[in-house]
Design a protein around this motif. Sequence first.
Motif, PDB file in Angstrom:
ATOM      1  N   MET A   1      -5.478   7.793  -0.729  1.00  0.00           N
ATOM      2  CA  MET A   1      -5.902   7.497   0.617  1.00  0.00           C
ATOM      3  C   MET A   1      -4.651   7.331   1.465  1.00  0.00           C
ATOM      4  O   MET A   1      -3.579   7.065   0.947  1.00  0.00           O
ATOM      5  CB  MET A   1      -6.730   6.227   0.566  1.00  0.00           C
ATOM      6  N   ASN A   2      -4.810   7.402   2.761  1.00  0.00           N
ATOM      7  CA  ASN A   2      -3.653   7.362   3.637  1.00  0.00           C
ATOM      8  C   ASN A   2      -2.907   6.044   3.611  1.00  0.00           C
ATOM      9  O   ASN A   2      -1.703   6.009   3.725  1.00  0.00           O
ATOM     10  CB  ASN A   2      -4.071   7.688   5.077  1.00  0.00           C
ATOM     11  N   ASN A   3      -3.622   4.934   3.473  1.00  0.00           N
ATOM     12  CA  ASN A   3      -2.966   3.629   3.439  1.00  0.00           C
ATOM     13  C   ASN A   3      -3.725   2.753   2.467  1.00  0.00           C
ATOM     14  O   ASN A   3      -4.772   2.207   2.785  1.00  0.00           O
ATOM     15  CB  ASN A   3      -2.934   3.005   4.835  1.00  0.00           C
ATOM     16  N   ALA A   6      -4.727  -0.822   3.707  1.00  0.00           N
ATOM     17  CA  ALA A   6      -5.523  -0.988   4.923  1.00  0.00           C
ATOM     18  C   ALA A   6      -7.003  -0.728   4.637  1.00  0.00           C
ATOM     19  O   ALA A   6      -7.564   0.266   5.060  1.00  0.00           O
ATOM     20  CB  ALA A   6      -5.010  -0.076   6.021  1.00  0.00           C
ATOM     21  N   PHE A  17     -12.330   1.384  14.049  1.00  0.00           N
ATOM     22  CA  PHE A  17     -11.788   2.614  13.481  1.00  0.00           C
ATOM     23  C   PHE A  17     -12.528   3.837  14.034  1.00  0.00           C
ATOM     24  O   PHE A  17     -11.902   4.798  14.480  1.00  0.00           O
ATOM     25  CB  PHE A  17     -11.887   2.574  11.951  1.00  0.00           C
ATOM     26  N   PHE A  46     -14.981   5.239   0.721  1.00  0.00           N
ATOM     27  CA  PHE A  46     -14.059   5.416   1.834  1.00  0.00           C
ATOM     28  C   PHE A  46     -14.755   6.095   2.991  1.00  0.00           C
ATOM     29  O   PHE A  46     -15.808   6.700   2.828  1.00  0.00           O
ATOM     30  CB  PHE A  46     -12.805   6.194   1.416  1.00  0.00           C
ATOM     31  N   ARG A  60      -9.826   6.159   4.921  1.00  0.00           N
ATOM     32  CA  ARG A  60      -9.567   4.720   4.791  1.00  0.00           C
ATOM     33  C   ARG A  60     -10.556   4.140   3.792  1.00  0.00           C
ATOM     34  O   ARG A  60     -11.754   4.406   3.862  1.00  0.00           O
ATOM     35  CB  ARG A  60      -9.757   4.010   6.138  1.00  0.00           C
ATOM     36  N   TRP A  61     -10.067   3.353   2.857  1.00  0.00           N
ATOM     37  CA  TRP A  61     -10.934   2.675   1.909  1.00  0.00           C
ATOM     38  C   TRP A  61     -11.814   1.690   2.658  1.00  0.00           C
ATOM     39  O   TRP A  61     -11.406   1.127   3.682  1.00  0.00           O
ATOM     40  CB  TRP A  61     -10.131   1.930   0.860  1.00  0.00           C
TER      41      TRP A  61
END
Length: 82
Positions: A1-3, A6, A17, A46, A60-61
Amino acid sequence: MNNELAVIETLEELKTFVLSIESGGLGLEGVVGIGMATSNKDGRHFVAVFGENHKLLLGRWITQEVFENGKEIVQNGVQGAH
């Protein structure tokens, strides 16, 4: 995931979001949809932002609670809901 750190933990965070995606606030180009999904690797949920050809632009999770209760927010968006 991207972050990894977060994680979206509340419905308010999910609304923020989604609104940022709808308003172009994250600077993503070519967004065609937002959806919820489950990772085949570990079963975590996600929210995903898709571009053309179902390309994942951002993910995003989310918590189990957000996954269960935030589907309408993702499906219908939040623009105009204010």
